[in-house]
Design a protein around this motif. Structure first.
Motif, PDB file in Angstrom:
ATOM      1  N   TRP A 135       0.813  -1.224   0.000  1.00 11.91           N
ATOM      2  CA  TRP A 135       0.000   0.000   0.000  1.00 11.91           C
ATOM      3  C   TRP A 135       0.842   1.268   0.000  1.00 11.91           C
ATOM      4  CZ3 TRP A 135       0.577   3.344   4.155  1.00 11.91           C
ATOM      5  CH2 TRP A 135       1.303   2.831   5.233  1.00 11.91           C
ATOM      6  N   ALA A 146      -4.930   4.517  -0.750  1.00 12.11           N
ATOM      7  CA  ALA A 146      -4.224   3.313  -1.202  1.00 12.11           C
ATOM      8  C   ALA A 146      -4.721   2.088  -0.437  1.00 12.11           C
ATOM      9  CB  ALA A 146      -2.717   3.481  -1.012  1.00 12.11           C
ATOM     10  N   ILE A 147      -4.993   2.254   0.842  1.00 10.68           N
ATOM     11  CA  ILE A 147      -5.475   1.126   1.647  1.00 10.68           C
ATOM     12  C   ILE A 147      -6.876   0.719   1.227  1.00 10.68           C
ATOM     13  CG2 ILE A 147      -6.287   0.562   3.995  1.00 10.68           C
ATOM     14  CD1 ILE A 147      -3.670   1.964   4.968  1.00 10.68           C
ATOM     15  N   SER A 148      -7.735   1.712   0.972  1.00 10.17           N
ATOM     16  CA  SER A 148      -9.107   1.403   0.578  1.00 10.17           C
ATOM     17  C   SER A 148      -9.195   0.794  -0.808  1.00 10.17           C
ATOM     18  CB  SER A 148      -9.965   2.673   0.586  1.00 10.17           C
ATOM     19  OG  SER A 148     -10.081   3.139   1.896  1.00 10.17           O
ATOM     20  N   GLU A 149      -8.372   1.301  -1.731  1.00  7.08           N
ATOM     21  CA  GLU A 149      -8.592   0.936  -3.124  1.00  7.08           C
ATOM     22  C   GLU A 149      -7.599  -0.053  -3.699  1.00  7.08           C
ATOM     23  OE1 GLU A 149      -8.898   4.681  -5.148  1.00  7.08           O
ATOM     24  OE2 GLU A 149     -10.683   5.232  -3.974  1.00  7.08           O
ATOM     25  N   GLY A 150      -6.448  -0.230  -3.034  1.00  5.38           N
ATOM     26  CA  GLY A 150      -5.423  -1.102  -3.580  1.00  5.38           C
ATOM     27  C   GLY A 150      -5.823  -2.563  -3.558  1.00  5.38           C
ATOM     28  N   GLU A 151      -5.101  -3.370  -4.321  1.00  5.80           N
ATOM     29  CA  GLU A 151      -5.324  -4.820  -4.322  1.00  5.80           C
ATOM     30  C   GLU A 151      -4.025  -5.494  -4.683  1.00  5.80           C
ATOM     31  OE1 GLU A 151      -8.361  -6.661  -6.540  1.00  5.80           O
ATOM     32  OE2 GLU A 151      -9.978  -5.556  -5.541  1.00  5.80           O
ATOM     33  N   THR A 193      -4.695   3.194   8.430  1.00  4.70           N
ATOM     34  CA  THR A 193      -5.821   2.246   8.431  1.00  4.70           C
ATOM     35  C   THR A 193      -7.016   2.857   9.164  1.00  4.70           C
ATOM     36  OG1 THR A 193      -4.847   1.147  10.388  1.00  4.70           O
ATOM     37  CG2 THR A 193      -4.527   0.080   8.251  1.00  4.70           C
TER      38      THR A 193
END
Ligand SMILES: C[S@@+](CC[C@H](N)C(=O)[O-])C[C@H]1O[C@@H](n2cnc3c(N)ncnc32)[C@H](O)[C@@H]1O
Lengths: 212, 283
Positions: free
Chosen positions: B11, B26-31, B62
């Motif tokens: 992230w 980045a935390i919400s949308e990353g994979e 987070t």
């Protein structure tokens, strides 16, 4: 002989009764003694019940943990009190809001609003090689959740799962449901121990497992 | 540093450690498919000085990501509540209109047919013998069903409003809370309205109903349906409405920004109401 408790978990006396306790900010209205210890209510926590029942969970304290189904943080707050970095996954917004309060006073607790059936949505955040996964999702497909999250565990890591029979099929006898979930788990895990939690939680089976 | 393949990136890849907003996104949308030893990589890439620092940035990021995601998801829930309470009102209005038509029709066949939904219930229990009676009974059944749907929608609103807006629902009652949210166009916009606007929400609708000849001239918003206002003698009703609207506005803000139940606003309102009503008693 019961296995010893992890460092950071002790039996302490509250109102004259010996109870499991950890040290940290109270979360669900439980008392706190002068040294900062608060009781861990096994009736409200499946992991607490596993400790009370003396299962060998392989916990020493300081572990890196992934907690699936954190809800409002009742149990994960105790985990974060004695463990190391603790990732808490919950997919319902309302309890996650309370989880945020729990995380505010715990530097090592990382709340994530994610679906435990989709680990690829948090694998960029949760590190690999974890010591422990605690799972308490109480939804259909509990076996699948455990299998998909296997990727986060170290080879000698532990899965500590509370499997709820009624989540899989409301009509079947719990005794018929558990073997199916265990068979699922065996495809990727070695089962080390199982025990019914009925004394504290109806229709629940505790499973201790390690990756094959 | 950010040259690694984003498909397999943590992230923090390419982020400035001070930019919490970007980190939360980045935390919400990353994979990514496979987790890696992110703390170690973050330190190696220079994102963090050591693991403690890494975890401390992660903690903040987070929490922020989760707070934003929770708010966004709850916003979607307030829209569901809006649909439900509007459908409940539509079901009620339509059931009453049809019941009126039915009473007239059934009254041409039989004497002493009760009016309203009760009348529809009575007619629905007739055993039709002619084609006309068949139509009348069938219509009555629809009215009864529609009324049952209204009741189900009401239960849905009653159980969901406290989840979406615990303080507002406790203060106004779940149905009035849902109406206020619906009239404002969502919990967030309600939370941003001044008390004076909350006080007259719904007055406009009443005005149009009045112009169409359906209702008496409106002076007040929907909050005037609440016991706090209606149950206060006329000379103090204005102060009661202002006090009530003021606390409702605060309740909506707490619900939107924190979401936790806060006893003190409810106690404040009770005190305020007691004062207003005792003022009258003392006169
Ligand atoms: C029995 S509760 C957990 C209680 C919690 N472990 C404790 O002891 O404090 C189960 C939780 O799992 C969550 N849950 C169910 N399915 C999930 C999923 N697929 N991903 C994430 N959370 C899930 C539910 O929203 C609920 O909050």
């Amino acid at each position: 002989m019961s296995p010893s408790l992890p460092d950071g978990v002790e039996r302490r006396s509250f109102d004259g009764r010996e109870r499991l306790a950890t040290r940290g900010e109270p979360v669900y209205g439980e008392p706190q003694d002068d040294d900062g210890w608060r009781p861990w209510d096994a009736g409200r926590s499946k992991l607490g019940a596993m400790l009370e029942l003396g299962l060998d969970l392989g916990l020493d304290g300081g572990e890196r943990v992934l907690y699936l189904g954190a809800a409002a943080g009742t149990t994960v707050s105790h985990v974060a009190d004695f463990a190391g970095p603790t990732y808490a996954v919950e997919f319902a917004p309302r309890p996650a809001r309370d989880l945020l309060d729990v995380a505010a006073s715990r530097e090592n607790l990382f709340p994530l609003l994610k679906d435990a059936r989709k680990p690829e949505t948090y694998a960029h955040v949760v590190e690999s090689g974890l010591d422990c996964i605690v799972q308490d999702v109480a939804t259909r497909g509990q076996g699948t959740v455990a299998l998909r999250n296997n990727r986060f565990l170290a080879p000698d890591g532990r899965l500590l799962a509370a499997i709820k029979a009624r989540s899989e099929d409301v009509l079947s006898d719990p005794a018929d449901v558990f073997p199916d979930v265990l068979a699922d788990l065996r495809t990727e895990y070695e089962i080390l121990d199982t025990q019914r939690l009925d004394r504290y939680h109806d229709d629940h089976l505790a499973v201790v497992a390690t990756p094959k | 540093m950010s040259g690694s393949n984003p498909e397999h990136a943590g992230w923090f890849t390419g982020l400035d450690p001070g930019d919490v907003e970007a980190a939360a996104t980045a935390i919400s949308e990353g994979e990514t498919g496979e987790p890696q030893n992110w703390p170690e990589q973050a330190v190696q890439s220079g994102f963090a000085g050591d693991e403690d620092e890494y975890y401390s940035v992660l903690h903040e990021a987070t929490r922020r990501a989760t707070r934003e995601a929770v708010t966004e998801r709850e916003r979607a829930d307030d829209q569901q509540l809006t649909h439900a309470v509007s459908a409940m009102d539509d079901a009620e209005r339509t059931a009453n209109e049809l019941a009126e038509r039915l009473a007239e029709w059934a009254g041409s066949l039989e004497r002493d047919v009760p009016t309203g939904i009760e009348g529809a219930r009575a007619v629905a229990s007739w055993s039709p013998e002619t084609p006309v009676q068949e139509r009348v009974v069938s219509l009555a059944e629809r009215v009864v069903d529609l009324d049952a749907e209204r009741a189900d929608l009401r239960s849905f609103v009653e159980s969901h409003a406290p989840e979406v807006a615990p303080n507002l629902a406790a203060m106004a009652g779940p149905v009035l809370a849902a109406r206020l949210i619906a009239l404002a166009g969502g919990l967030e916009s309600l939370a941003k309205k001044p008390a004076g606007t909350v006080q007259v929400l719904g007055a406009e609708d009443a005005l149009f109903a009045h112009l169409r000849g359906h209702a008496s001239s409106p002076k007040h918003g929907v909050i005037f349906t609440h016991e706090y206002v209606r149950g206060t003698p006329t000379e103090n009703r204005g102060s009661a409405a202002r006090a009530f609207a003021g606390k409702l506005a605060i309740a909506a803000r707490i619900d939107h920004y924190s979401g936790a139940y806060k006893q003190s606003v409810h106690d404040d309102l009770d005190d305020r109401m007691a004062t207003i009503r005792s003022r009258e008693a003392g006169e």
